[in-house]
Design an enzyme around this catalytic site. Structure first.
Site, PDB file in Angstrom:
ATOM      1  N   ASP A 361      52.833  63.649 -27.414  1.00 32.98           N
ATOM      2  CA  ASP A 361      51.392  63.893 -27.279  1.00 32.98           C
ATOM      3  C   ASP A 361      51.024  65.345 -27.613  1.00 32.98           C
ATOM      4  O   ASP A 361      51.779  66.267 -27.286  1.00 32.98           O
ATOM      5  CB  ASP A 361      51.034  63.584 -25.817  1.00 32.98           C
ATOM      6  CG  ASP A 361      49.556  63.434 -25.597  1.00 32.98           C
ATOM      7  OD1 ASP A 361      48.783  63.688 -26.524  1.00 32.98           O
ATOM      8  OD2 ASP A 361      49.193  63.052 -24.465  1.00 32.98           O
ATOM      9  N   ARG A 437      42.534  59.280 -16.538  1.00 37.20           N
ATOM     10  CA  ARG A 437      43.184  60.325 -17.343  1.00 37.20           C
ATOM     11  C   ARG A 437      42.202  60.862 -18.393  1.00 37.20           C
ATOM     12  O   ARG A 437      42.549  61.091 -19.537  1.00 37.20           O
ATOM     13  CB  ARG A 437      44.443  59.784 -18.024  1.00 37.20           C
ATOM     14  CG  ARG A 437      45.493  60.861 -18.256  1.00 37.20           C
ATOM     15  CD  ARG A 437      46.576  60.426 -19.210  1.00 37.20           C
ATOM     16  NE  ARG A 437      47.654  61.398 -19.254  1.00 37.20           N
ATOM     17  CZ  ARG A 437      48.474  61.564 -20.276  1.00 37.20           C
ATOM     18  NH1 ARG A 437      48.362  60.815 -21.349  1.00 37.20           N
ATOM     19  NH2 ARG A 437      49.420  62.459 -20.243  1.00 37.20           N
ATOM     20  N   LYS A 470      56.051  56.106 -31.341  1.00 35.30           N
ATOM     21  CA  LYS A 470      55.930  55.750 -29.920  1.00 35.30           C
ATOM     22  C   LYS A 470      54.471  55.379 -29.702  1.00 35.30           C
ATOM     23  O   LYS A 470      53.576  56.218 -29.850  1.00 35.30           O
ATOM     24  CB  LYS A 470      56.334  56.950 -29.058  1.00 35.30           C
ATOM     25  CG  LYS A 470      56.208  56.710 -27.550  1.00 35.30           C
ATOM     26  CD  LYS A 470      56.768  57.903 -26.798  1.00 35.30           C
ATOM     27  CE  LYS A 470      56.522  57.845 -25.313  1.00 35.30           C
ATOM     28  NZ  LYS A 470      56.919  59.095 -24.647  1.00 35.30           N
ATOM     29  N   ASP A 472      51.749  54.496 -27.315  1.00 30.20           N
ATOM     30  CA  ASP A 472      51.491  54.654 -25.880  1.00 30.20           C
ATOM     31  C   ASP A 472      50.155  54.012 -25.485  1.00 30.20           C
ATOM     32  O   ASP A 472      49.303  53.731 -26.343  1.00 30.20           O
ATOM     33  CB  ASP A 472      51.479  56.164 -25.575  1.00 30.20           C
ATOM     34  CG  ASP A 472      51.812  56.481 -24.127  1.00 30.20           C
ATOM     35  OD1 ASP A 472      51.857  55.550 -23.302  1.00 30.20           O
ATOM     36  OD2 ASP A 472      52.007  57.669 -23.819  1.00 30.20           O
ATOM     37  N   MET A 473      49.948  53.805 -24.202  1.00 30.68           N
ATOM     38  CA  MET A 473      48.696  53.232 -23.676  1.00 30.68           C
ATOM     39  C   MET A 473      48.640  53.608 -22.196  1.00 30.68           C
ATOM     40  O   MET A 473      49.388  53.066 -21.410  1.00 30.68           O
ATOM     41  CB  MET A 473      48.731  51.714 -23.867  1.00 30.68           C
ATOM     42  CG  MET A 473      47.439  50.987 -23.663  1.00 30.68           C
ATOM     43  SD  MET A 473      46.964  50.758 -21.964  1.00 30.68           S
ATOM     44  CE  MET A 473      48.135  49.528 -21.387  1.00 30.68           C
ATOM     45  N   ASN A 474      47.763  54.557 -21.870  1.00 30.83           N
ATOM     46  CA  ASN A 474      47.884  55.206 -20.561  1.00 30.83           C
ATOM     47  C   ASN A 474      46.828  54.884 -19.516  1.00 30.83           C
ATOM     48  O   ASN A 474      46.700  55.635 -18.548  1.00 30.83           O
ATOM     49  CB  ASN A 474      47.914  56.728 -20.765  1.00 30.83           C
ATOM     50  CG  ASN A 474      49.283  57.189 -21.197  1.00 30.83           C
ATOM     51  OD1 ASN A 474      50.252  56.996 -20.485  1.00 30.83           O
ATOM     52  ND2 ASN A 474      49.377  57.761 -22.375  1.00 30.83           N
ATOM     53  N   ASP A 542      58.057  56.287 -16.820  1.00 30.00           N
ATOM     54  CA  ASP A 542      57.890  57.741 -16.876  1.00 30.00           C
ATOM     55  C   ASP A 542      58.819  58.435 -15.888  1.00 30.00           C
ATOM     56  O   ASP A 542      58.944  59.661 -15.908  1.00 30.00           O
ATOM     57  CB  ASP A 542      56.438  58.125 -16.563  1.00 30.00           C
ATOM     58  CG  ASP A 542      55.588  58.075 -17.820  1.00 30.00           C
ATOM     59  OD1 ASP A 542      56.151  57.957 -18.913  1.00 30.00           O
ATOM     60  OD2 ASP A 542      54.353  58.151 -17.698  1.00 30.00           O
TER      61      ASP A 542
HETATM   62  C1  DGJ Z   1      52.870  58.661 -21.053  1.00 26.79           C
HETATM   63  C2  DGJ Z   1      54.250  58.421 -21.576  1.00 26.79           C
HETATM   64  O1  DGJ Z   1      54.909  57.490 -20.805  1.00 26.79           O
HETATM   65  C3  DGJ Z   1      54.982  59.753 -21.628  1.00 26.79           C
HETATM   66  O2  DGJ Z   1      56.300  59.560 -22.029  1.00 26.79           O
HETATM   67  C4  DGJ Z   1      54.257  60.660 -22.568  1.00 26.79           C
HETATM   68  O3  DGJ Z   1      54.294  60.146 -23.867  1.00 26.79           O
HETATM   69  C5  DGJ Z   1      52.817  60.847 -22.101  1.00 26.79           C
HETATM   70  N1  DGJ Z   1      52.176  59.578 -21.907  1.00 26.79           N
HETATM   71  C6  DGJ Z   1      52.024  61.646 -23.091  1.00 26.79           C
HETATM   72  O4  DGJ Z   1      50.720  61.713 -22.766  1.00 26.79           O
END
Ligand code: DGJ
Length: 723
Positions: A361, A437, A470, A472-474, A542
């Site tokens: 990121d 977030r 990678k 991602d989806m947060n 994580d």
């Molecule tokens: C969540 C991921 O699980 C982490 O490994 C990392 O990529 C962060 N997001 C970055 O924002």
């Protein structure tokens, strides 16, 4: 023949050499679930006599005691008082359906599901059973595929509106199975962010129990999987009946135990907040469910799921290949990096034998913290003066592959994309937006949004000449509403989002067939077969603390193979929980997944770098066995202070055994660890000590694990059969 149909008895018998699944049409009309389990030649018992205490003959249809019969496609409203698989609101507002046999077909192979991920099955055979409700014209197709080599039956349902009026689906599950064998306990995988997929076993009680997600993702909290068995089931013994789902959105996995101790197990799209209009002629396809029977306990079940995933779900160049050892800069730098710092890390990685450098990121827009720029996939020239291409060329010049992080499904309110298209996020017009977030979720039900993501991600991938992504989806979804749907269709959004996601993943992964994709959702928040279909590995959690990872990876292995679990060695004290564990332990645990590093290598002393170099050589040599060997759980971190697992090669000539202690305890003797999966007749040499043991000895008496001296000590054994 894997599927036999007896017209005389109106019985469908799905089978391979080990399992049978038998459906019977009662009164010529209703598909009754007659048997699922260990292979039988036939079932002669009269299901009516058994379940209803009555003879089949003499019944008129409307008298059938549906409430006590085990059914293949139960619907509430015509006599069955339990919740069913399907609920269809018809033009008059009613939802009862009298689904009766219409026709069937037995197909060679296994058709793919349109718009949804599904297991391949060239060697499978498929039964399509068509049922129809005359009154409304609602028809369903139940599909069952049986494989010769794995003890899994893949099921799905397609609902068709053959009537003249529109109807609304309010529930359309993928599979239901009514189990009668006094099932006593339920095992699920539950958790939270950084504590994903913890094994939970509980006694079954009358009423409902299970796991679900309403988050728009399969979630950190629950995995679309459940296993039922008697209370005597162990890792290696006892019959297990498990259900799992190939879907990445909100789901429902439920067991209802009725007054006769029949356990109705169902799995599918979460009915809460779901509806779907079917106009005349329209159809709806449910995701695929997997029904796994194991006569060899939970370990046996897991191996069937692992084979399903490895042989039939994961696709592409990396599905069966070694994976590059990677270093990811996230825990090394977070957002605070520039090209020089990244190159320093990459050079060090190359020097210790790492193959792939991943930029996480913060490379785009002006993202110095997590509150901006998602959606603006343009290079941040402050950090990368030569852009992605400049960095990537230098990384490639070092002899490394180059990987890149994206979070394509999200949008930051502080982004050019948001300023240009504020309506592209999921939001309710006029209501405040609920950020998580500092970000909002893009509305993937909209075509223009999907096209933007495909184009923006592809352009950055081309610019950066990337070898790995990678994805991602947060955050999860709330304030559900799409500007692209009218008010009557808002409850379609959750599923339309997932269909949109799958369309994007199909487009991007097929445009870049040589790229290795790893999915991620704030760690393991979307760890499911749906994502595995597009991306062969997923960031497991994580939480990179080795001791916690023992639990997370042990739980994950219930359903998913080692080759799917992203696992990295990170710094100590650990960034998520401050615990320090030895480097050898962090490495041993990461070898239980797709191996990598997530720390600032440039700060490590020479001795640790030398150790890392040796570890990398070891991982590379053992990778085929570690990733694709038969996996056995040996000692559960959920039951004590120790974790142990092993991988055995297909020919049973080689194995790697890993044992990890928790906090050290004084005055403990060395432990004996019985192994699994070896050849009892063979002799095995421990490569490190040179000692030779019999396979029978190792599986009965066990391997001696030295006493722990210090906390969190790991021991690994590489056993090789002696000629
Ligand atoms: C969540 C991921 O699980 C982490 O490994 C990392 O990529 C962060 N997001 C970055 O924002």
């Amino acid at each position: 023949m894997p599927i036999l149909y007896s017209p005389e008895n109106q019985v469908f018998h799905l089978q391979n050499d080990r399992i049978s699944y038998i459906i019977r049409l009662v009164a010529g009309k209703y598909p009754i679930h007659q048997y699922w389990g260990k292979k039988v030649r036939a079932i002669h018992a009269d299901v009516m006599e058994r379940c209803c205490n009555q003879q089949e003959e003499g019944f008129t249809l409307h008298e059938l005691p549906l409430d006590t019969l085990p059914q293949e496609c139960p619907v509430f409203g015509c006599g069955d008082m339990r919740q069913g698989m399907l609920e269809v609101r018809q033009a008059d507002g009613s939802s009862a359906l009298d689904l009766c046999y219409d026709s069937h077909e037995i197909l060679k192979g296994k058709p793919a599901l349109k718009g949804l991920p599904s297991a391949r099955g060239e060697e499978a055979e498929t039964l399509v059973l068509r049922l129809r409700d005359e009154h409304s014209g609602v028809a369903v197709e139940l599909s069952y595929s049986v494989y010769p080599d794995i003890d899994v039956i893949a099921r799905n349902m397609r609902v068709v509106n053959d009537g003249e009026q529109p109807v609304v689906l309010e529930r359309a599950l993928s599979a239901c199975v009514d189990l009668e064998n006094t099932h006593a306990q339920l095992t699920t995988l539950s958790g939270a962010w950084a504590r994903e997929r913890q094994i939970v076993t509980r006694p079954l009680v009358p009423g409902h129990q299970g796991v679900e997600s309403v988050r728009g993702a399969s979630s950190h909290q629950a995995c679309p999987f459940m296993a039922l068995g008697k209370s005597t089931v162990t890792e290696d013994e006892g019959e297990v009946y498990a259900l799992s789902l190939c879907y990445s959105g909100s789901f429902w996995a439920d067991v209802f135990v009725d007054c006769n101790d029949m356990a109705r197990a169902q799995i599918g799209i979460q009915p809460f907040q779901f509806s779907w209009e079917l106009k005349p002629g329209d159809s709806f396809q449910t995701p695929e469910a997997y029904l796994c029977y194991s006569a060899n306990g939970l370990n046996g079940m897991s191996r069937e799921f692992h084979h399903l995933c490895g042989r039939y779900i994961t696709r592409g160049k990396y599905a069966h290949a070694s994976r590059p050892l990677l270093v990811n800069n996230w825990e090394a730098t977070y957002f605070d990096f520039n090209e020089d710092k990244l190159l320093e890390l990459a050079a060090c990685a190359k020097d210790v034998g790492i193959d792939l450098f991943v930029l996480d990121d913060g490379w785009f827009g002006h993202r110095d913290v997590d509150n901006s720029s998602l959606g603006d996939w343009v290079d941040d020239r402050r950090k990368l003066p030569n852009g992605l291409r400049g960095l990537s060329d230098k990384i490639h010049g070092l002899g490394l592959k180059f990987g890149l992080w994206f979070e394509p499904e999200m949008i930051s309110p502080d982004s050019d994309l948001y300023r240009a298209h504020p309506d592209w996020c999921i939001h309710i017009p006029g209501r405040m937006q609920v950020e998580s977030r500092h970000q909002l979720v893009l509305d993937l039900s909209r075509k223009e949004v999907r096209e933007y993501i495909i184009d923006a991600v592809s352009a950055a991938m081309e610019r950066g000449n990337v070898d790995y992504v990678k994805w991602d989806m947060n955050r999860n979804m709330n304030m559900l509403h799409s500007d692209g749907l009218d008010s009557a269709h808002q409850k379609e959004l959750n599923h339309r989002y997932i269909l949109g996601l799958y369309e994007i993943l199909e487009a991007v992964t097929s445009r870049f067939p040589d790229v290795l994709f790893e999915s991620c959702a704030g760690g393991g928040g979307r760890f499911d077969f749906g994502m595995m279909y597009y991306m062969p590995q997923a960031w497991c959690s994580d939480d990179t603390d080795a001791f916690m990872r023992c639990r997370i990876q042990y739980g994950t292995s219930m359903v998913f193979p080692v080759s799917t679990m992203g696992a990295h060695v990170s710094a100590v004290p650990n960034h998520q929980m401050g615990r320090s564990t030895p480097l050898a332990t962090r490495a041993a645990v990461a070898m239980g997944g797709t191996y990598g590093y997530e720390l600032d290598l440039t700060r490590l002393p020479k001795e640790e770098l030398d150790e890392i170099r040796r570890l990398n050589e070891k991982v590379k040599a053992l990778q085929p066995l570690l990733l694709y060997g038969e996996f056995y759980r040996l000692c559960s971190p959920f039951e004590g202070n120790k974790t142990a697992f092993m991988s055995v090669s297909e020919d049973r000539c080689e194995a790697v055994v890993t044992h990890v202690y928790g906090p050290a305890e004084p005055n403990r003797q060395p432990v004996l660890l019985p192994l699994r999966g070896l050849d009892a007749e063979k002799e095995y040499r421990d490569v490190e000590s040179g000692r030779v043991y019999g396979g029978d000895e190792l599986m009965t008496h066990g391997l001696t694990i030295p006493r722990a001296w210090g906390d969190y000590m790991a021991t690994q054994f590489h056993l090789v059969a002696v000629d």
